[in-house]
Design a protein around this motif. Sequence first.
Motif, PDB file in Angstrom:
ATOM      1  N   SER A   1     -18.434  -8.198   6.417  1.00  0.00           N
ATOM      2  CA  SER A   1     -18.870  -9.273   5.522  1.00  0.00           C
ATOM      3  C   SER A   1     -17.690  -9.886   4.779  1.00  0.00           C
ATOM      4  N   ASN A   2     -16.626  -9.101   4.594  1.00  0.00           N
ATOM      5  CA  ASN A   2     -15.432  -9.611   3.924  1.00  0.00           C
ATOM      6  C   ASN A   2     -14.479 -10.216   4.947  1.00  0.00           C
ATOM      7  N   SER A   3     -13.679 -11.159   4.479  1.00  0.00           N
ATOM      8  CA  SER A   3     -12.691 -11.764   5.378  1.00  0.00           C
ATOM      9  C   SER A   3     -11.355 -11.914   4.657  1.00  0.00           C
ATOM     10  N   ASP A   4     -11.075 -10.980   3.730  1.00  0.00           N
ATOM     11  CA  ASP A   4      -9.818 -11.062   2.992  1.00  0.00           C
ATOM     12  C   ASP A   4      -8.672 -10.444   3.798  1.00  0.00           C
ATOM     13  N   ASP A   5      -7.486 -10.464   3.221  1.00  0.00           N
ATOM     14  CA  ASP A   5      -6.303  -9.960   3.923  1.00  0.00           C
ATOM     15  C   ASP A   5      -6.395  -8.469   4.214  1.00  0.00           C
ATOM     16  N   TYR A   6      -7.020  -7.726   3.312  1.00  0.00           N
ATOM     17  CA  TYR A   6      -7.186  -6.285   3.540  1.00  0.00           C
ATOM     18  C   TYR A   6      -8.025  -6.039   4.789  1.00  0.00           C
ATOM     19  N   THR A   7      -9.106  -6.788   4.927  1.00  0.00           N
ATOM     20  CA  THR A   7      -9.979  -6.644   6.098  1.00  0.00           C
ATOM     21  C   THR A   7      -9.227  -7.011   7.368  1.00  0.00           C
ATOM     22  N   TRP A   8      -8.438  -8.069   7.301  1.00  0.00           N
ATOM     23  CA  TRP A   8      -7.635  -8.473   8.462  1.00  0.00           C
ATOM     24  C   TRP A   8      -6.685  -7.343   8.874  1.00  0.00           C
TER      25      TRP A   8
ATOM     26  N   SER B   1       5.391  -7.318   4.446  1.00  0.00           N
ATOM     27  CA  SER B   1       4.220  -6.497   4.119  1.00  0.00           C
ATOM     28  C   SER B   1       4.549  -5.037   4.405  1.00  0.00           C
ATOM     29  N   PHE B   2       3.820  -4.123   3.772  1.00  0.00           N
ATOM     30  CA  PHE B   2       4.062  -2.710   4.062  1.00  0.00           C
ATOM     31  C   PHE B   2       2.861  -1.855   3.687  1.00  0.00           C
ATOM     32  N   ILE B   3       2.863  -0.651   4.252  1.00  0.00           N
ATOM     33  CA  ILE B   3       1.883   0.392   3.924  1.00  0.00           C
ATOM     34  C   ILE B   3       2.686   1.613   3.498  1.00  0.00           C
ATOM     35  N   ASP B   4       2.250   2.284   2.454  1.00  0.00           N
ATOM     36  CA  ASP B   4       2.972   3.487   2.017  1.00  0.00           C
ATOM     37  C   ASP B   4       2.107   4.748   2.073  1.00  0.00           C
ATOM     38  N   GLY B   5       0.952   4.641   2.712  1.00  0.00           N
ATOM     39  CA  GLY B   5       0.040   5.774   2.798  1.00  0.00           C
ATOM     40  C   GLY B   5      -1.073   5.717   1.768  1.00  0.00           C
ATOM     41  N   GLN B   6      -0.819   4.996   0.674  1.00  0.00           N
ATOM     42  CA  GLN B   6      -1.831   4.845  -0.377  1.00  0.00           C
ATOM     43  C   GLN B   6      -2.189   3.382  -0.619  1.00  0.00           C
ATOM     44  N   ASN B   7      -1.183   2.518  -0.460  1.00  0.00           N
ATOM     45  CA  ASN B   7      -1.379   1.102  -0.756  1.00  0.00           C
ATOM     46  C   ASN B   7      -0.955   0.228   0.414  1.00  0.00           C
ATOM     47  N   LEU B   8      -1.533  -0.949   0.450  1.00  0.00           N
ATOM     48  CA  LEU B   8      -1.144  -1.994   1.396  1.00  0.00           C
ATOM     49  C   LEU B   8      -0.622  -3.164   0.581  1.00  0.00           C
ATOM     50  N   TYR B   9       0.573  -3.640   0.944  1.00  0.00           N
ATOM     51  CA  TYR B   9       1.098  -4.849   0.318  1.00  0.00           C
ATOM     52  C   TYR B   9       1.064  -5.971   1.342  1.00  0.00           C
ATOM     53  N   VAL B  10       0.391  -7.075   0.981  1.00  0.00           N
ATOM     54  CA  VAL B  10       0.297  -8.237   1.867  1.00  0.00           C
ATOM     55  C   VAL B  10       1.275  -9.281   1.348  1.00  0.00           C
ATOM     56  N   SER B  11       2.316  -9.521   2.134  1.00  0.00           N
ATOM     57  CA  SER B  11       3.423 -10.348   1.651  1.00  0.00           C
ATOM     58  C   SER B  11       3.045 -11.799   1.447  1.00  0.00           C
ATOM     59  N   TRP B  12       2.239 -12.367   2.369  1.00  0.00           N
ATOM     60  CA  TRP B  12       1.997 -13.812   2.286  1.00  0.00           C
ATOM     61  C   TRP B  12       1.141 -14.206   1.088  1.00  0.00           C
ATOM     62  N   SER B  13       0.426 -13.250   0.508  1.00  0.00           N
ATOM     63  CA  SER B  13      -0.331 -13.566  -0.706  1.00  0.00           C
ATOM     64  C   SER B  13       0.209 -12.801  -1.914  1.00  0.00           C
ATOM     65  N   ASN B  14       1.280 -11.987  -1.675  1.00  0.00           N
ATOM     66  CA  ASN B  14       1.904 -11.199  -2.743  1.00  0.00           C
ATOM     67  C   ASN B  14       0.862 -10.349  -3.470  1.00  0.00           C
ATOM     68  N   THR B  15       0.029  -9.640  -2.682  1.00  0.00           N
ATOM     69  CA  THR B  15      -1.098  -8.887  -3.226  1.00  0.00           C
ATOM     70  C   THR B  15      -1.074  -7.441  -2.723  1.00  0.00           C
ATOM     71  N   TYR B  16      -1.444  -6.517  -3.596  1.00  0.00           N
ATOM     72  CA  TYR B  16      -1.551  -5.099  -3.237  1.00  0.00           C
ATOM     73  C   TYR B  16      -3.024  -4.699  -3.140  1.00  0.00           C
ATOM     74  N   TYR B  17      -3.318  -3.804  -2.183  1.00  0.00           N
ATOM     75  CA  TYR B  17      -4.667  -3.266  -2.020  1.00  0.00           C
ATOM     76  C   TYR B  17      -4.592  -1.748  -1.922  1.00  0.00           C
TER      77      TYR B  17
ATOM     78  N   LEU C   1      -5.541   1.406  -0.060  1.00  0.00           N
ATOM     79  CA  LEU C   1      -5.850   1.566   1.368  1.00  0.00           C
ATOM     80  C   LEU C   1      -7.255   2.123   1.608  1.00  0.00           C
ATOM     81  N   LYS C   2      -7.724   2.987   0.737  1.00  0.00           N
ATOM     82  CA  LYS C   2      -9.036   3.613   0.950  1.00  0.00           C
ATOM     83  C   LYS C   2     -10.178   2.697   0.554  1.00  0.00           C
ATOM     84  N   SER C   3     -10.066   2.097  -0.621  1.00  0.00           N
ATOM     85  CA  SER C   3     -11.189   1.311  -1.146  1.00  0.00           C
ATOM     86  C   SER C   3     -11.114  -0.173  -0.805  1.00  0.00           C
ATOM     87  N   GLY C   4      -9.917  -0.676  -0.562  1.00  0.00           N
ATOM     88  CA  GLY C   4      -9.753  -2.096  -0.299  1.00  0.00           C
ATOM     89  C   GLY C   4      -9.736  -2.944  -1.556  1.00  0.00           C
TER      90      GLY C   4
END
Length: 632
Positions: free
Chosen positions: A499-506, A570-586, A588-591
Amino acid sequence: MRFPDVKDNKIFGRVLNLLFNNIDIILFCSIVFVKLMSYEKDISSGYLNKSVIFPIAASILILTSFSFAFKEKTRISFLYIADIVLSAILIADLMYYRYFKDITTVAAIRNAKLLQGVSSSVSSVASVKDLYYLLDLFILLPVARIYKKKKKNIKPLPKRLLSFLIIFVLGFGINASVFYRVSKQQPTLLTSMSNRIYLTNMIGDVDFHLVDSYNYISNSIKNSKKLPDQKEKDIKTFLQNNNKDTDESNFKGIGEGKNLIVIQVEALQGFVINQKVNGQEITPNLNKWVNKCMYFDNYFYQVAGGNTSDAEFMSNNSLYPAQSGAAYYTYSGDKYDSLASSLKDKNYYTAALHGNSEGFWNRNVMYKAQSFDDFFGEHSFNVDEKIGLGLSDKSFLNQSLEKMKSFKQPYYSFLVTLTSHFPYEAVDKYGDFNVGEYEGTFIGNYLKAIHYTDAQLGEFLDNLEKDGIMQNSIIALYGDHFAIPKDNAQQLFKFENESNSDDYTWFKYQKVPLLLHFPGDEYAGVNHKYTGQMDLYPTLANMYNLPKNYMFGNDMLNGTSQKVIFRNGSFIDGQNLYVSWSNTYYNLKSGTKVNETEELKNEKNEYTKELEYSDDLLNHNLINTFDQEKGN
């Protein structure tokens, strides 16, 4: 009632005259502004940074300023040609973005000759909407001709130069303030360009290409000079620390003396594994082998502009892809401490096999640079069945198996499949695979294509087992890159009931399968560790007891690192996802979105520096330098 006097009429006449004499400038600025803003909206992933208005306006002013130096009739021609060039650039950028999720660079254009044979891929990302960027050209052509005839006023050269100077300084001043702001917010962004989409959303497309061109020329000059000694020492220290053996020694030397078979599968994305469509398994054969292998289900592709060649480059060298373009082209003259080179030092025979033309992606040069003994390309096979870009997977894998039977053992065979290449022309070969409601869609065609390739992989793996080759071999099978480009993300989300279409889902679906098979199906199970293509070589190096000198990745079977750095920043560190093109952190577990902390900011800077180290190593051929220093 007041009637306009003579003075009013004169002022009104002057205004009308001014507007008429500059209507070409007004139209050009208005039309180009609309086009550039439309482009920004198309690449902004749902969020348009409105402050980009200022650099876009500035770039238009700078471009327009040059037109004032010309006589009026020549000026019209200049503006019309500038409009054509800008429109062509925007369309090319949009097509490149749809396919690579990136922005076109000078280095990428240098690699254009490597894209021969994928014209169908390029045409598939073209859209009727792109004609929007060309419509004004057809409308304005007759208008420009009429306007040229009507225009009589010609300003003297000093006045024209003064107009040029005023407009240029105004545009330059606005740009200077924008670049200053960007450099304060992200100190290395303008020079490293590690986050090209985000940068374009901050400074606009015209300024991006100006900065890219400047950096390309500047880096070419800089890279022709010796790297500062301190920078060289920093890179060496980083590599020494990164390549230290961990305290654990899981699987150490388990592959010594055994054959190594690595299979890179074209466009095999992770979401198809153990998935069904219309009640049928998409990859029934790989699903079977997943249960007989060590399966990494959080393994990410990390390719950039080199796409398939980048996957090969990382898997065989554990070096990051080129900042722009393809490493297989840009760095073909470098020395490499590759997987093939290290295995050759242990008396392995090494061979690369691929059913496409030998020169595609410069493979005939790069496989030699990576010390493969032999490269079996299109001319080494009987091209008895051609699908898409080259030899069909069925024929390629069957013929490759026969070749491998004659190889001197132990050997390293690196196989790259082809048929499931975008735009998935293998669908006709598997017309009996019913994709239901997805029939005729982009994702439906992909499912048919990968189902075909799965059947050929299943037969190949079964034959390896039947012929006893698996008893003395370790097999690594992985996907090279995305199958569904961002432009078709909604089809993927629908297929996955998202249902979501954000960068985390991508990002959740930007994984490719990695299967490691050991003799006797030993160590079968699922490994959930976050890893990427940079980590394959270090893992195999531990298993085959190979030296680790110049690897940026980490052993997946030892240590605690879950670092996955992408070329775009962009990067993943095992706990977080950083999406470079939107300069946003997520998380990893909850989104859920995460605010930037000082720790995350430092992590981002650290990973940016790691990308720079890899670039410097490649730009200055430092493996050759370091090896010579060891010799001394």
